[in-house]
Design a protein around this motif. Structure first.
Motif, short mmCIF file in Angstrom:
data_model
loop_
_atom_site.label_atom_id
_atom_site.label_comp_id
_atom_site.label_asym_id
_atom_site.label_seq_id
_atom_site.Cartn_x
_atom_site.Cartn_y
_atom_site.Cartn_z
N UNK A 106 54.35 38.00 21.40
CA UNK A 106 53.06 37.31 21.49
C UNK A 106 52.70 36.89 22.91
N UNK A 107 53.59 37.12 23.86
CA UNK A 107 53.31 36.73 25.26
C UNK A 107 52.29 37.65 25.91
N UNK A 108 52.11 37.49 27.20
CA UNK A 108 51.07 38.23 27.92
C UNK A 108 51.31 39.74 27.92
N UNK A 109 52.54 40.17 27.78
CA UNK A 109 52.82 41.61 27.82
C UNK A 109 52.51 42.31 26.50
N UNK A 110 52.45 41.57 25.40
CA UNK A 110 52.23 42.17 24.06
C UNK A 110 53.19 43.33 23.81
N UNK A 111 54.40 43.20 24.30
CA UNK A 111 55.40 44.26 24.20
C UNK A 111 55.84 44.46 22.76
N UNK A 112 55.91 45.72 22.32
CA UNK A 112 56.39 46.06 21.00
C UNK A 112 57.88 46.40 21.12
N UNK A 113 58.73 45.60 20.44
CA UNK A 113 60.18 45.87 20.55
C UNK A 113 60.68 46.75 19.41
N UNK A 114 59.92 46.82 18.30
CA UNK A 114 60.24 47.74 17.21
C UNK A 114 58.93 48.30 16.66
N UNK A 115 58.94 49.60 16.38
CA UNK A 115 57.83 50.28 15.73
C UNK A 115 58.49 51.34 14.87
N UNK A 116 58.89 50.96 13.67
CA UNK A 116 59.78 51.77 12.84
C UNK A 116 59.13 52.12 11.51
N UNK A 128 68.51 48.74 16.34
CA UNK A 128 68.98 47.67 17.21
C UNK A 128 68.27 47.76 18.55
N UNK A 129 67.92 46.62 19.11
CA UNK A 129 67.45 46.54 20.49
C UNK A 129 68.32 45.50 21.18
N UNK A 130 69.27 45.97 21.99
CA UNK A 130 70.15 45.07 22.72
C UNK A 130 69.54 44.72 24.07
N UNK A 131 68.33 44.15 24.00
CA UNK A 131 67.60 43.65 25.16
C UNK A 131 67.33 44.74 26.19
N UNK A 132 67.09 45.97 25.69
CA UNK A 132 66.71 47.05 26.61
C UNK A 132 65.86 48.07 25.88
N UNK A 133 65.06 48.78 26.62
CA UNK A 133 64.20 49.86 26.11
C UNK A 133 63.39 49.50 24.89
N UNK A 134 62.50 48.58 24.93
CA UNK A 134 62.15 47.66 26.01
C UNK A 134 62.99 46.38 25.95
N UNK A 135 62.91 45.61 27.03
CA UNK A 135 63.61 44.33 27.04
C UNK A 135 62.99 43.39 26.00
N UNK A 136 63.76 42.39 25.60
CA UNK A 136 63.33 41.46 24.55
C UNK A 136 63.16 40.07 25.16
N UNK A 137 61.94 39.69 25.52
CA UNK A 137 61.74 38.35 26.07
C UNK A 137 61.87 37.27 25.01
#
Length: 165
Positions: A106-116, A128-137
């Motif tokens: 929900x931050x300014x980047x609107x980064x999607x960490x999962x799209x499954x 799994x996302x271990x804080x990479x590809x993308x990072x998990x803020x």
């Protein structure tokens, strides 16, 4: 001492430590008593696990969501605490149509960490996302289940950890 005897000795020692850790983990009352009384000689199960090279997971937040199949594109929220950027997604589809799980920051980047995509009639999905590809803020996330008129049905679980999965 022969090499095989050394290896065997190390295995026996590791097994002993692990069994001690298991005994401690099933006896929480004594561990709690040691914590309350300040008994610094007590060794925690996590310390035993770390001593043999196993890093236990400290779980930050968990979202367990039962999809009833009665809402079009349901939305929920999830929070990742600072230091708990290792996130696991488990999704099981028990409905008749596939659905997609999107977890977006929900931050300014609107980064999607999962799209499954979770297909019907297939085994559950675990990613799994271990804080990479993308990072998990750290912060708040929106979890959206896209299934449209298929009315998503199943289960979605998100867990954050301080340790990579």
């Amino acid at each position: 001492m022969l090499q095989n005897e050394k290896t065997f000795s190390k295995l026996v020692t590791s097994a002993t430590i692990l069994s001690s850790a298991l005994l401690i983990s099933v006896a929480p009352a004594s561990a709690t008593t040691a914590f309350i009384t300040g008994d610094s000689s007590a060794v925690s199960a996590n310390d035993n696990l770390k001593s043999i090279g196993i890093t236990p997971h400290a779980i930050g937040n968990t979202l367990t969501w039962d999809l009833k199949g009665n809402v079009v594109d349901p939305v929920n929220s999830f929070n990742v605490k600072s230091g708990y950027g290792n996130v696991k997604l488990y999704a099981k589809n028990t409905g008749t149509a596939s659905f997609r799980v999107e977890v977006k920051y929900n931050g300014t980047s609107n980064k999607v960490i999962f799209n499954q995509t979770v297909e019907n009639g297939k085994p559950a999905v675990e990613v799994i996302n271990n804080n990479n590809n993308p990072s998990v803020p750290a912060g708040d996330y929106t979890v959206t289940i896209y299934g449209g008129s298929g009315l998503p049905k199943g289960e979605v679980v998100l867990k954050s950890s301080d340790t990579p999965w």
